[in-house]
Write a protein that holds these residues in place. Structure first.
Motif, PDB file in Angstrom:
ATOM      1  N   GLN A  42     -14.872 -98.146  34.073  1.00  0.00           N
ATOM      2  CA  GLN A  42     -14.806 -99.568  33.814  1.00  0.00           C
ATOM      3  C   GLN A  42     -13.346 -99.967  33.560  1.00  0.00           C
ATOM      4  N   LEU A  43     -12.908-100.986  34.251  1.00  0.00           N
ATOM      5  CA  LEU A  43     -11.547-101.466  34.111  1.00  0.00           C
ATOM      6  C   LEU A  43     -11.453-102.353  32.873  1.00  0.00           C
ATOM      7  N   GLN A  44     -10.454-102.097  32.030  1.00  0.00           N
ATOM      8  CA  GLN A  44     -10.223-102.935  30.855  1.00  0.00           C
ATOM      9  C   GLN A  44      -8.886-103.638  30.992  1.00  0.00           C
ATOM     10  N   LEU A  45      -8.877-104.915  30.654  1.00  0.00           N
ATOM     11  CA  LEU A  45      -7.692-105.747  30.790  1.00  0.00           C
ATOM     12  C   LEU A  45      -7.374-106.385  29.445  1.00  0.00           C
ATOM     13  N   VAL A  46      -6.116-106.335  29.043  1.00  0.00           N
ATOM     14  CA  VAL A  46      -5.695-106.905  27.770  1.00  0.00           C
ATOM     15  C   VAL A  46      -4.489-107.795  28.008  1.00  0.00           C
ATOM     16  N   GLU A  47      -4.647-109.090  27.699  1.00  0.00           N
ATOM     17  CA  GLU A  47      -3.571-110.053  27.878  1.00  0.00           C
ATOM     18  C   GLU A  47      -2.732-110.172  26.615  1.00  0.00           C
ATOM     19  N   SER A  48      -1.491-110.569  26.801  1.00  0.00           N
ATOM     20  CA  SER A  48      -0.603-110.855  25.681  1.00  0.00           C
ATOM     21  C   SER A  48       0.454-111.846  26.136  1.00  0.00           C
ATOM     22  N   GLY A  49       1.153-112.416  25.151  1.00  0.00           N
ATOM     23  CA  GLY A  49       2.278-113.281  25.470  1.00  0.00           C
ATOM     24  C   GLY A  49       2.042-114.764  25.306  1.00  0.00           C
ATOM     25  N   GLY A  50       0.826-115.152  24.965  1.00  0.00           N
ATOM     26  CA  GLY A  50       0.574-116.569  24.771  1.00  0.00           C
ATOM     27  C   GLY A  50       1.244-117.105  23.526  1.00  0.00           C
ATOM     28  N   GLY A  51       1.198-118.420  23.376  1.00  0.00           N
ATOM     29  CA  GLY A  51       1.789-119.034  22.195  1.00  0.00           C
ATOM     30  C   GLY A  51       1.974-120.515  22.378  1.00  0.00           C
ATOM     31  N   LEU A  52       2.753-121.087  21.476  1.00  0.00           N
ATOM     32  CA  LEU A  52       3.064-122.514  21.491  1.00  0.00           C
ATOM     33  C   LEU A  52       4.458-122.707  22.075  1.00  0.00           C
ATOM     34  N   VAL A  53       4.565-123.623  23.023  1.00  0.00           N
ATOM     35  CA  VAL A  53       5.844-123.892  23.663  1.00  0.00           C
ATOM     36  C   VAL A  53       5.964-125.386  23.915  1.00  0.00           C
ATOM     37  N   GLN A  54       7.180-125.883  23.892  1.00  0.00           N
ATOM     38  CA  GLN A  54       7.399-127.306  24.152  1.00  0.00           C
ATOM     39  C   GLN A  54       7.347-127.590  25.651  1.00  0.00           C
ATOM     40  N   PRO A  55       7.012-128.813  26.005  1.00  0.00           N
ATOM     41  CA  PRO A  55       7.043-129.175  27.434  1.00  0.00           C
ATOM     42  C   PRO A  55       8.403-128.869  28.042  1.00  0.00           C
ATOM     43  N   GLY A  56       8.369-128.314  29.243  1.00  0.00           N
ATOM     44  CA  GLY A  56       9.601-127.901  29.907  1.00  0.00           C
ATOM     45  C   GLY A  56      10.007-126.481  29.606  1.00  0.00           C
ATOM     46  N   GLY A  57       9.351-125.856  28.658  1.00  0.00           N
ATOM     47  CA  GLY A  57       9.683-124.495  28.272  1.00  0.00           C
ATOM     48  C   GLY A  57       9.039-123.449  29.158  1.00  0.00           C
ATOM     49  N   SER A  58       9.243-122.194  28.769  1.00  0.00           N
ATOM     50  CA  SER A  58       8.742-121.069  29.555  1.00  0.00           C
ATOM     51  C   SER A  58       7.994-120.087  28.665  1.00  0.00           C
ATOM     52  N   LEU A  59       7.063-119.390  29.288  1.00  0.00           N
ATOM     53  CA  LEU A  59       6.360-118.284  28.651  1.00  0.00           C
ATOM     54  C   LEU A  59       6.099-117.227  29.713  1.00  0.00           C
ATOM     55  N   ARG A  60       5.985-116.007  29.262  1.00  0.00           N
ATOM     56  CA  ARG A  60       5.636-114.910  30.170  1.00  0.00           C
ATOM     57  C   ARG A  60       4.413-114.204  29.614  1.00  0.00           C
TER      58      ARG A  60
END
Length: 118
Positions: free
Chosen positions: A1-19
């Motif tokens: 079974q494949l397991q996937l774990v996400e990370s990197g979310g958060g709060l950012v202002q408009p025009g900003g970046s996230l990965r």
């Protein structure tokens, strides 16, 4: 079974970046991977996908030119670089895997929240 774990979310202002990053464990060989998102009160929607080789990507129109998917098969990771973020990008973002970029969803992560707000 494949397991996937996400990370990197958060709060950012408009025009900003996230990965965002997705770490996969299990059998990933040959699988396409991608990202979906679900905003409050809306259905989950496809954001983008990438083939196993990484040579083909596909994006929904609303993120083209702003989001970029990449993958590192040696590390079993897939990333979503999000630039020029807009409030309408606010959602829970999910990593997914499947046979092709047009048939993702056989395996899902738990999701990571992205909030774009001033």
């Amino acid at each position: 079974q494949l397991q996937l774990v996400e990370s990197g979310g958060g709060l950012v202002q408009p025009g900003g970046s996230l990965r965002l990053s997705c770490a996969a464990s299990g059998r990933t060989f040959g699988k396409a991977m991608g990202w979906f998102r679900q905003a409050p009160g809306k259905e989950r929607e496809f954001v983008g996908g990438i083939t196993w080789s990484g040579t083909v990507t596909s994006y929904t129109d609303s993120v083209k030119g702003r989001f970029t998917i990449s993958r590192d098969n040696a590390r079993n990771t897939v990333s979503l670089q999000m630039n020029s973020l807009k409030p309408e990008d606010t959602a829970v973002y999910y990593c997914a895997a499947g046979p092709t970029i047009y048939s993702l969803g056989g395996s899902w992560g738990q999701g990571t929240q992205v909030t774009v707000s001033s």
